[in-house]
Write an enzyme that holds these catalytic residues in place. Structure first.
Site, PDB file in Angstrom:
ATOM      1  CG  ASP A  90      -2.033  -0.919   1.236  1.00 22.28           C
ATOM      2  OD1 ASP A  90      -2.062  -1.791   0.350  1.00 22.28           O
ATOM      3  OD2 ASP A  90      -2.910  -0.793   2.104  1.00 22.28           O
ATOM      4  CG  HIS A 147       1.934  -8.962   0.484  1.00 19.74           C
ATOM      5  ND1 HIS A 147       1.254 -10.078   0.920  1.00 19.74           N
ATOM      6  CD2 HIS A 147       1.786  -8.019   1.451  1.00 19.74           C
ATOM      7  CE1 HIS A 147       0.724  -9.831   2.105  1.00 19.74           C
ATOM      8  NE2 HIS A 147       1.016  -8.585   2.451  1.00 19.74           N
ATOM      9  CB  SER A 252      10.627   2.449   4.863  1.00 20.54           C
ATOM     10  OG  SER A 252      11.769   2.964   4.228  1.00 20.54           O
TER      11      SER A 252
END
Length: 285
Positions: A90, A147, A252
């Site tokens: 995200d 992911h 980050s």
């Protein structure tokens, strides 16, 4: 003036000491402290807890457990287009495009070396020369697990020591070689689209970077370290498309690299485009 002071302060601050102190606070289990901190953070950054597997803010054992929270099943459906490359996290697109002359575009007037990003080994960087990159910035409110864009067999992980500058847009526009200067974990995979690198870049007050195969990988002794995962070294690790790769304990940036003529990024994506893990990042070339 405010921007200049912000950048100057980052050069002067003791990055790692500050991050260690924040890391200790983020692991505090005292209810009076962690509940107030989590509650303040969720309100300040408008965190959407309705999609979290555990919605009750007081149920988390400490701030880091809240920050790296899992989502409900189905909260991030994976793009079903044949061969599509998934967004790993995200956040928002910081930059994406072609790797030109061995360098990655950072912001207007700034770029950084692929070789340095991957730990300084020219042989390791060679397959990505002339290829494609995508940089995803994770803001404080975002889901902070990273992911897999594609199914891949892990070949090597490199811990690269460095500074811990903030990685927001202001810093990217004003600190040269930002992502090749910050502490980071470089994960190299073999995929159906050739070599793929996923780089987890640390930042100011990021207390730790973790991967699912190595756990906590930010060591007390900060020295460059490469670990092979091929058949000669140990049992190969295969991570499926969409599977969790790692997480940040405080936010980050994730950078994805492919070799030349392997992928083309989704046409609708550009600088500052909002993205969610599992959405289409690109397609086969």
């Amino acid at each position: 003036m405010k921007k200049n002071l912000f950048i100057a302060a980052q050069h002067l601050l003791p990055h790692h000491l500050l991050s260690r102190l924040i890391g200790c606070a983020a692991e505090c289990r005292a209810a009076w402290f962690k509940d107030r901190l989590i509650g303040w953070f969720a309100k300040q950054y408008q965190v959407n807890m309705s999609e979290a597997a555990v919605e009750d803010l007081t149920a988390y054992e400490h701030f880091n457990a809240f920050f790296t929270r899992a989502l409900k099943d189905g909260a991030r459906p994976l793009d079903s287009t044949a061969g599509s490359i998934l967004c790993p996290a995200d956040g928002a697109i910081s930059q994406l495009g072609k790797i030109e002359h061995g360098r990655i575009f950072q912001a207007k007037g700034h770029s950084f070396s692929v070789t340095e990003l991957l730990g300084g080994d020219a042989t390791r960087a060679e397959p990505f020369m002339g290829g494609e990159f995508a940089t995803v910035y994770l803001s404080p409110k975002d889901y902070h697990r990273v992911h897999m864009p594609l199914t891949g067999t892990l070949k090597e992980m490199i811990y690269v020591p460095g500074r811990l500058f903030s990685v927001n847009q202001t810093t990217a526009e004003n600190v040269p070689e930002l992502f090749a200067r910050n502490e980071r974990a470089v994960c190299i995979f073999d995929t159906e689209r050739g070599p793929m690198a996923v780089v987890l870049v640390g930042a100011m007050i990021v207390a730790a970077i973790e991967t699912v195969f190595a756990g906590h990988i930010t060591p007390p002794k900060r020295a460059l370290k490469a670990v092979r995962y091929d058949e000669a070294a140990r049992q190969p690790i295969v991570l499926e498309r969409g599977a969790e790769l790692g997480r940040f304990k405080l936010g980050s940036t994730a950078i994805v690299l492919f070799g030349p003529e392997q992928v083309r990024w989704a046409a609708q994506l550009g600088e500052t485009s909002p993205v969610r893990m599992g959405e289409q990042l690109g397609l086969p070339h």
